[in-house]
Design a protein around this motif. Structure first.
Motif, PDB file in Angstrom:
ATOM      1  N   GLN A 106       0.836  -1.200   0.000  1.00  0.00           N
ATOM      2  CA  GLN A 106       0.000   0.000   0.000  1.00  0.00           C
ATOM      3  C   GLN A 106       0.875   1.256   0.000  1.00  0.00           C
ATOM      4  OE1 GLN A 106      -2.355   0.342   3.585  1.00  0.00           O
ATOM      5  NE2 GLN A 106      -4.017   1.360   2.486  1.00  0.00           N
ATOM      6  N   ILE A 107       1.888   1.272   0.828  1.00  0.00           N
ATOM      7  CA  ILE A 107       2.790   2.420   0.900  1.00  0.00           C
ATOM      8  C   ILE A 107       3.593   2.556  -0.388  1.00  0.00           C
ATOM      9  CG2 ILE A 107       4.871   3.286   2.083  1.00  0.00           C
ATOM     10  CD1 ILE A 107       3.548   2.243   4.708  1.00  0.00           C
ATOM     11  N   ALA A 108       4.033   1.438  -0.947  1.00  0.00           N
ATOM     12  CA  ALA A 108       4.777   1.469  -2.214  1.00  0.00           C
ATOM     13  C   ALA A 108       3.933   2.090  -3.320  1.00  0.00           C
ATOM     14  CB  ALA A 108       5.217   0.055  -2.599  1.00  0.00           C
ATOM     15  N   ARG A 109       2.674   1.714  -3.396  1.00  0.00           N
ATOM     16  CA  ARG A 109       1.781   2.268  -4.426  1.00  0.00           C
ATOM     17  C   ARG A 109       1.622   3.780  -4.238  1.00  0.00           C
ATOM     18  NH1 ARG A 109      -0.706  -0.419  -7.996  1.00  0.00           N
ATOM     19  NH2 ARG A 109      -2.481   0.953  -8.097  1.00  0.00           N
ATOM     20  N   MET A 110       1.512   4.212  -3.004  1.00  0.00           N
ATOM     21  CA  MET A 110       1.359   5.643  -2.743  1.00  0.00           C
ATOM     22  C   MET A 110       2.640   6.404  -3.095  1.00  0.00           C
ATOM     23  SD  MET A 110      -0.867   5.476   0.758  1.00  0.00           S
ATOM     24  CE  MET A 110      -1.436   7.176   0.777  1.00  0.00           C
ATOM     25  N   LEU A 111       3.782   5.772  -2.862  1.00  0.00           N
ATOM     26  CA  LEU A 111       5.054   6.399  -3.221  1.00  0.00           C
ATOM     27  C   LEU A 111       5.151   6.647  -4.727  1.00  0.00           C
ATOM     28  CD1 LEU A 111       7.780   4.567  -1.096  1.00  0.00           C
ATOM     29  CD2 LEU A 111       7.204   6.999  -1.026  1.00  0.00           C
ATOM     30  N   ILE A 112       4.773   5.646  -5.515  1.00  0.00           N
ATOM     31  CA  ILE A 112       4.902   5.828  -6.965  1.00  0.00           C
ATOM     32  C   ILE A 112       3.861   6.799  -7.516  1.00  0.00           C
ATOM     33  CG2 ILE A 112       6.051   3.625  -7.355  1.00  0.00           C
ATOM     34  CD1 ILE A 112       3.477   2.578  -8.557  1.00  0.00           C
ATOM     35  N   LEU A 113       2.848   7.086  -6.721  1.00  0.00           N
ATOM     36  CA  LEU A 113       1.883   8.109  -7.117  1.00  0.00           C
ATOM     37  C   LEU A 113       2.339   9.505  -6.697  1.00  0.00           C
ATOM     38  CD1 LEU A 113      -1.465   6.249  -6.329  1.00  0.00           C
ATOM     39  CD2 LEU A 113      -0.459   6.717  -8.571  1.00  0.00           C
ATOM     40  N   GLY A 114       3.509   9.562  -6.032  1.00  0.00           N
ATOM     41  CA  GLY A 114       4.091  10.850  -5.692  1.00  0.00           C
ATOM     42  C   GLY A 114       3.847  11.341  -4.279  1.00  0.00           C
ATOM     43  N   ALA A 115       3.259  10.509  -3.444  1.00  0.00           N
ATOM     44  CA  ALA A 115       2.989  10.931  -2.061  1.00  0.00           C
ATOM     45  C   ALA A 115       4.270  10.933  -1.233  1.00  0.00           C
ATOM     46  CB  ALA A 115       1.968   9.999  -1.418  1.00  0.00           C
ATOM     47  N   SER A 116       4.383  11.906  -0.361  1.00  0.00           N
ATOM     48  CA  SER A 116       5.520  11.961   0.562  1.00  0.00           C
ATOM     49  C   SER A 116       5.213  11.075   1.765  1.00  0.00           C
ATOM     50  CB  SER A 116       5.753  13.397   1.029  1.00  0.00           C
ATOM     51  OG  SER A 116       4.695  13.808   1.878  1.00  0.00           O
ATOM     52  N   ALA A 117       6.231  10.809   2.563  1.00  0.00           N
ATOM     53  CA  ALA A 117       6.035  10.000   3.764  1.00  0.00           C
ATOM     54  C   ALA A 117       5.035  10.668   4.708  1.00  0.00           C
ATOM     55  CB  ALA A 117       7.367   9.762   4.462  1.00  0.00           C
ATOM     56  N   LYS A 118       5.102  11.985   4.807  1.00  0.00           N
ATOM     57  CA  LYS A 118       4.161  12.707   5.676  1.00  0.00           C
ATOM     58  C   LYS A 118       2.729  12.578   5.163  1.00  0.00           C
ATOM     59  CE  LYS A 118       7.434  15.992   7.560  1.00  0.00           C
ATOM     60  NZ  LYS A 118       7.840  17.380   7.714  1.00  0.00           N
TER      61      LYS A 118
END
Length: 76
Positions: A23-35
């Motif tokens: 889930q976090i990996a998918r959000m990362l590739i969509l450009g989301a920051s850790a925050k």
């Protein structure tokens, strides 16, 4: 013949990513920051950073940019 969804699941299982890490990996590739991920998933920033570091380790990536490139390549 294996479809793209099955291929994706095989990659996730092979890499040993948990559902949360995926889930976090998918959000990362969509450009989301850790925050942003932390806020969206109601997690602490440090927890998200730990997940990202664990994903990098499992996929043998040393930098976040390398991780994101690798995630794009494997189709997460």
């Amino acid at each position: 013949m294996i479809d793209s969804q099955t291929t994706l699941l095989l990659i996730i299982v092979y890499a040993g990513l948990s559902k949360r890490q995926h889930q976090i990996a998918r959000m990362l590739i969509l450009g989301a920051s850790a925050k942003e991920i932390a806020l969206k998933l109601s997690l602490s920033y440090r927890t998200v950073e730990t997940h990202i570091n664990n994903i990098k380790q499992k996929l043998n990536c040393h930098k976040r940019s390398e991780l994101i490139t690798h995630l794009h390549q494997i189709g997460v």
